[in-house]
Design an enzyme around this catalytic site. Structure first.
Site, PDB file in Angstrom:
ATOM      1  N   GLU A 118       0.827  -1.211   0.000  1.00 45.39           N
ATOM      2  CA  GLU A 118       0.000   0.000   0.000  1.00 45.39           C
ATOM      3  C   GLU A 118       0.867   1.270   0.000  1.00 45.39           C
ATOM      4  O   GLU A 118       0.320   2.375   0.094  1.00 45.39           O
ATOM      5  CB  GLU A 118      -0.902   0.026   1.244  1.00 45.39           C
ATOM      6  CG  GLU A 118      -1.745  -1.214   1.433  1.00 45.39           C
ATOM      7  CD  GLU A 118      -3.140  -1.084   0.858  1.00 45.39           C
ATOM      8  OE1 GLU A 118      -3.428  -0.021   0.272  1.00 45.39           O
ATOM      9  OE2 GLU A 118      -3.911  -2.039   0.987  1.00 45.39           O
ATOM     10  N   HIS A 142      -4.390   2.434   8.641  1.00 41.60           N
ATOM     11  CA  HIS A 142      -5.450   1.607   8.053  1.00 41.60           C
ATOM     12  C   HIS A 142      -5.584   0.329   8.854  1.00 41.60           C
ATOM     13  O   HIS A 142      -4.586  -0.326   9.177  1.00 41.60           O
ATOM     14  CB  HIS A 142      -5.111   1.280   6.591  1.00 41.60           C
ATOM     15  CG  HIS A 142      -5.906   0.132   6.050  1.00 41.60           C
ATOM     16  ND1 HIS A 142      -7.287   0.134   6.020  1.00 41.60           N
ATOM     17  CD2 HIS A 142      -5.530  -1.078   5.556  1.00 41.60           C
ATOM     18  CE1 HIS A 142      -7.708  -1.018   5.523  1.00 41.60           C
ATOM     19  NE2 HIS A 142      -6.664  -1.770   5.242  1.00 41.60           N
ATOM     20  N   HIS A 144      -8.768  -2.993  10.249  1.00 44.91           N
ATOM     21  CA  HIS A 144      -9.971  -3.759   9.894  1.00 44.91           C
ATOM     22  C   HIS A 144     -10.895  -3.936  11.106  1.00 44.91           C
ATOM     23  O   HIS A 144     -11.001  -5.056  11.635  1.00 44.91           O
ATOM     24  CB  HIS A 144      -9.562  -5.145   9.376  1.00 44.91           C
ATOM     25  CG  HIS A 144      -8.735  -5.166   8.131  1.00 44.91           C
ATOM     26  ND1 HIS A 144      -8.097  -6.290   7.657  1.00 44.91           N
ATOM     27  CD2 HIS A 144      -8.464  -4.180   7.228  1.00 44.91           C
ATOM     28  CE1 HIS A 144      -7.453  -6.021   6.522  1.00 44.91           C
ATOM     29  NE2 HIS A 144      -7.650  -4.730   6.248  1.00 44.91           N
ATOM     30  N   HIS A 214     -14.231  -3.692   3.634  1.00 45.07           N
ATOM     31  CA  HIS A 214     -12.777  -3.845   3.813  1.00 45.07           C
ATOM     32  C   HIS A 214     -12.260  -3.286   5.137  1.00 45.07           C
ATOM     33  O   HIS A 214     -11.644  -4.018   5.908  1.00 45.07           O
ATOM     34  CB  HIS A 214     -12.051  -3.206   2.617  1.00 45.07           C
ATOM     35  CG  HIS A 214     -10.553  -3.282   2.716  1.00 45.07           C
ATOM     36  ND1 HIS A 214      -9.726  -3.056   1.645  1.00 45.07           N
ATOM     37  CD2 HIS A 214      -9.722  -3.554   3.755  1.00 45.07           C
ATOM     38  CE1 HIS A 214      -8.464  -3.201   2.023  1.00 45.07           C
ATOM     39  NE2 HIS A 214      -8.440  -3.490   3.298  1.00 45.07           N
TER      40      HIS A 214
HETATM   41  O1  2HA Z   1      -1.838  -4.640   4.387  1.00 43.49           O
HETATM   42  O2  2HA Z   1      -4.933  -4.491   5.104  1.00 43.49           O
HETATM   43  O3  2HA Z   1      -5.587  -3.534   2.765  1.00 43.49           O
HETATM   44  C1  2HA Z   1      -2.930  -5.476   4.461  1.00 43.49           C
HETATM   45  C2  2HA Z   1      -4.172  -4.735   4.203  1.00 43.49           C
HETATM   46  C3  2HA Z   1      -4.439  -4.289   2.842  1.00 43.49           C
HETATM   47 ZN    ZN Z   2      -6.865  -3.717   4.615  1.00 44.08          ZN
END
Ligand code: 2HA
Ligand code: ZN
Length: 269
Positions: A118, A142, A144, A214
């Site tokens: 990324e 970022h 999840h 996502h």
């Molecule tokens: O790096 O979460 O979106 C792993 C992720 C990609």
């Molecule tokens: Zn991710």
């Protein structure tokens, strides 16, 4: 390299990144190698670090970022796990330097750990923040978070402002801590510049963006604050789910109650 490890302000920032990586794992937001972190650490860079030789080749970006020429970033490594970033930031991430034309980067410390795939999207966001948003924005985070991703599977929460309004209405703090709400980006393939560009568009108005099915991305000046902002919205999502489970769709705070926070907390309308 002692140039890095003896730099107390830089190591303090690295420790804060490790601290947040540990929280992401403990929260259950970072399965396997889920999520990534990048922080612009240029303010901590000394002449000694500038003199460090590259540990990698020079790797070109598709698009140069002149405004980040010579900038330094800590960035988590490709395939690396947050729970291990928490233990050892330099086995699971690296410090990179953009070249003097901003067209490429090289790894300079501590080991040649390749950055997350990324990286081009993170750098595009840092470039946007530096020139068009707020040069104090140093962080891209970022992750999840389960409840927020669950909500993103329902079309109603992907309509403009519905996710933010629903979460704000669960507890007053969420509007106070995330006053610019949440941007929404419809499903895109992870790691693509389409996802990055759609995210940058949302960053014009928001500090936090949900990616359909996502995860979430938050930007800001400070890694701990970025984590706290996500944590606050996840808490609201948990309250929402608890309310639905205990008695169906909750009333939530009314418009009046939400608007009543604007003046005392000096919030944007
Ligand atoms: O790096 O979460 O979106 C792993 C992720 C990609
Ligand atoms: Zn991710």
């Amino acid at each position: 390299m002692k140039q890095i490890t003896s730099n107390a302000p830089l190591m303090k920032e690295i420790d804060r990144i490790r601290e947040v990586a540990g929280y992401l794992w403990e929260k259950g937001w970072a399965e396997r190698n889920g999520g990534n972190i990048s922080v612009n650490i240029t303010e901590f860079i000394t002449d000694e670090i500038m003199a460090l030789p590259a540990l990698s080749g020079t790797i070109a970006f598709d698009t140069p970022h002149k405004n980040l020429a010579g900038h330094y970033f800590y960035i988590t490594g490709t395939g690396k796990r947050m729970r291990y970033v928490a233990q050892d930031a330099f086995e699971n991430g690296s410090i990179i330097r953009l070249t003097s034309d901003g067209a490429a980067y090289e790894i300079v410390a501590e080991k040649p750990i390749a950055p997350t795939s990324e990286l081009p999207s993170h750098i595009a966001m840092h470039s946007y923040m530096r020139s068009n948003r707020n040069p104090n924005n140093k962080v891209v985070l970022h992750t999840h978070p389960t409840e927020i991703i669950g909500m993103s599977h329902h079309k109603k929460f992907l309509q403009p402002n519905v996710m933010a309004r629903t979460l704000w209405a669960m507890i007053p703090e969420s509007r106070i801590i995330v006053p610019r709400g949440i941007g929404i980006v419809g499903y895109e393939i992870p790691g693509t510049m389409d996802l990055a560009n759609a995210t940058i568009k949302q960053l014009e108005k928001h500090d936090m963006v949900v990616w359909e099915k996502h995860g979430i991305l938050c930007v800001g000046d400070d890694i701990i604050e970025a984590f706290d902002a996500i944590d606050t919205m996840v808490k609201s999502a948990q309250i929402y789910i608890a309310a639905v489970q205990t008695g169906g769709e909750p009333e939530g705070m009314t418009d009046e109650q939400l608007d009543g926070l604007i003046e005392p907390f000096n919030l944007p309308e």
